[in-house]
Design an enzyme around this catalytic site. Sequence first.
Site, PDB file in Angstrom:
ATOM      1  N   TYR A 219      23.983 -15.476 -19.607  1.00  0.00           N
ATOM      2  CA  TYR A 219      23.436 -14.148 -19.279  1.00  0.00           C
ATOM      3  C   TYR A 219      24.083 -13.083 -20.178  1.00  0.00           C
ATOM      4  CZ  TYR A 219      22.745  -9.715 -16.864  1.00  0.00           C
ATOM      5  OH  TYR A 219      22.446  -8.409 -16.590  1.00  0.00           O
TER       6      TYR A 219
ATOM      7  N   GLN B 178      25.910   4.113 -13.762  1.00  0.00           N
ATOM      8  CA  GLN B 178      24.671   3.903 -14.535  1.00  0.00           C
ATOM      9  C   GLN B 178      23.516   3.721 -13.579  1.00  0.00           C
ATOM     10  OE1 GLN B 178      23.173   0.616 -14.536  1.00  0.00           O
ATOM     11  NE2 GLN B 178      21.428   1.226 -15.796  1.00  0.00           N
TER      12      GLN B 178
ATOM     13  N   THR C 175      19.765   4.946 -17.842  1.00  0.00           N
ATOM     14  CA  THR C 175      19.280   3.990 -18.851  1.00  0.00           C
ATOM     15  C   THR C 175      17.770   4.149 -19.004  1.00  0.00           C
ATOM     16  OG1 THR C 175      21.040   2.436 -18.350  1.00  0.00           O
ATOM     17  CG2 THR C 175      19.099   1.536 -19.436  1.00  0.00           C
TER      18      THR C 175
ATOM     19  N   HIS D 185      20.216  -1.848 -25.990  1.00  0.00           N
ATOM     20  CA  HIS D 185      20.580  -2.647 -24.816  1.00  0.00           C
ATOM     21  C   HIS D 185      21.219  -3.979 -25.242  1.00  0.00           C
ATOM     22  CE1 HIS D 185      19.732  -2.222 -20.421  1.00  0.00           C
ATOM     23  NE2 HIS D 185      20.204  -3.441 -20.429  1.00  0.00           N
TER      24      HIS D 185
ATOM     25  N   TYR E  81      19.538   2.821 -12.801  1.00  0.00           N
ATOM     26  CA  TYR E  81      18.197   2.337 -13.079  1.00  0.00           C
ATOM     27  C   TYR E  81      17.274   3.011 -12.080  1.00  0.00           C
ATOM     28  CZ  TYR E  81      19.466  -1.381 -16.312  1.00  0.00           C
ATOM     29  OH  TYR E  81      19.890  -2.077 -17.401  1.00  0.00           O
TER      30      TYR E  81
ATOM     31  N   LYS F  81      21.040   6.824 -22.019  1.00  0.00           N
ATOM     32  CA  LYS F  81      21.372   5.591 -22.749  1.00  0.00           C
ATOM     33  C   LYS F  81      20.101   4.838 -23.126  1.00  0.00           C
ATOM     34  CE  LYS F  81      24.072   1.362 -22.131  1.00  0.00           C
ATOM     35  NZ  LYS F  81      22.992   0.418 -21.889  1.00  0.00           N
TER      36      LYS F  81
ATOM     37  N   SER G  96      27.413  -0.500 -13.301  1.00  0.00           N
ATOM     38  CA  SER G  96      25.970  -0.732 -13.401  1.00  0.00           C
ATOM     39  C   SER G  96      25.310  -0.660 -12.030  1.00  0.00           C
ATOM     40  CB  SER G  96      25.758  -2.126 -13.997  1.00  0.00           C
ATOM     41  OG  SER G  96      24.415  -2.538 -13.842  1.00  0.00           O
TER      42      SER G  96
ATOM     43  N   ARG H  52      14.881 -13.099 -21.765  1.00  0.00           N
ATOM     44  CA  ARG H  52      15.976 -13.886 -22.355  1.00  0.00           C
ATOM     45  C   ARG H  52      15.739 -15.318 -21.909  1.00  0.00           C
ATOM     46  NH1 ARG H  52      18.712  -9.104 -19.430  1.00  0.00           N
ATOM     47  NH2 ARG H  52      17.868  -7.460 -20.726  1.00  0.00           N
TER      48      ARG H  52
ATOM     49  N   ARG I  98      18.929  -6.903 -25.979  1.00  0.00           N
ATOM     50  CA  ARG I  98      18.396  -7.643 -24.826  1.00  0.00           C
ATOM     51  C   ARG I  98      17.007  -7.176 -24.407  1.00  0.00           C
ATOM     52  NH1 ARG I  98      22.575  -9.954 -22.026  1.00  0.00           N
ATOM     53  NH2 ARG I  98      21.861  -9.528 -19.902  1.00  0.00           N
TER      54      ARG I  98
END
Length: 399
Positions: A25, A128, A156, A276, A130, A252, A107, A165, A279
């Site tokens: 990861y 951070q 972000t 990122h 989301y 960001k 996060s 991924r 990613r």
Amino acid sequence: MPVITEIDDLRRLFRRRVPRMFYDYAESGSWTEQTFRENTADFDLLRLRQRVAVDMEGRNLATTMAGQEVAMPVALAPVGLTGMQSADGEIKAARAAEAFGVPFTLSTMSICSIEDVAEHTDKPFWFQLYVMRDEDFLRRIIERARAAKCSALVLTLDLQILGQRHRDLKNGLSAPPKLTLPVMLDLATKWGWGREMLGTKRRFFGNIVGHAKDVGDAASLMAWTAEQFDPRLDWDKVRRIKEMWGGTLILKGILDAEDARMAAEVGADALVVSNHGGRQLDGALSSIRVLPSIVAAVGDRIEVHMDGGIRSGQDVLKALALGARGTWIGRAWVYGLGALGQAGVTTALELIRKELDTTMALCGRKDVRDLDRDVLLIPPAFWDYLPDPRPEPERRNAS
Ligand code: GLV
């Protein structure tokens, strides 16, 4: 215990110690991983000018980032699931950063919650965000960050949907891991990790579970980002979030000068040039290549930081020389955490500090705040995609 002299030593230890799914990861980029690779490889294009017979005594690495004092211009970037790399990982990393004097960013996708980290640290950390579809959740999480005295909100902008991924899908990534046969075989070789994890209750997404409504499979990052993240996030919403938060705001995920102008226009305190960690949009340029164009576009209106590919203090120096006011590390500290817990994060920071300090001295400079392009030798190929934004007379070492 092996002698640790570079960040890659920590990565090797991390790989041995942590279950494959969590190592993968951290160590993946999206699709072909071109951007992930180029984030590090493009630093190697830049060379350094050795200068001699310069008094190097009294060097300084301290400065500010987004108005806050830092022992060196290196913040710990938000990384999801770090409580799966080491038990209570976010608390350990926040403590290491606090003792060192650099910012830690928690996060949204952390295992330890905002409240948990606040309770186990003494100084404010950054949070951070989301943005979720659920407005209520959004309002509450901003309120929770404020109540925990977070000193900056890091919004972000480059992950409304999740880049693919491959290994996460193949490994069936989840927190905590589902005990399939391949996972159990892997865990059998990672007993130190397993013992630690049995000793903590923090094994779920601490900011989400019990706080967000209608989460189908809260253990699966892929599932709940697809369900919950707000694909409608736009500049109007960024403005609204800025108002809701009312404090220091860092944007960001900026990788284009046009977007950087928008970030400056909404009145953010800083932006982070970032893809990122390679990613999200595979095929995007590395952060270090984009950085000069963004500094040229908005560097006089907003603080410009960068992340992506930093694995040494030399990389930090190169980013600062190209105009970044601060840098952020992600994988470099996660390797340390996975390898050795809190002490590993401290080791990662110490390695970077030493490399930055020594490199600065050997370039004939004494203060991290005074670094400029004159310390670099930049080949024409560096400007292949985005030409040097400086006017001709200033391009003294463009070749
Ligand atoms: C989340 O931030 C991720 O990159 O997985």
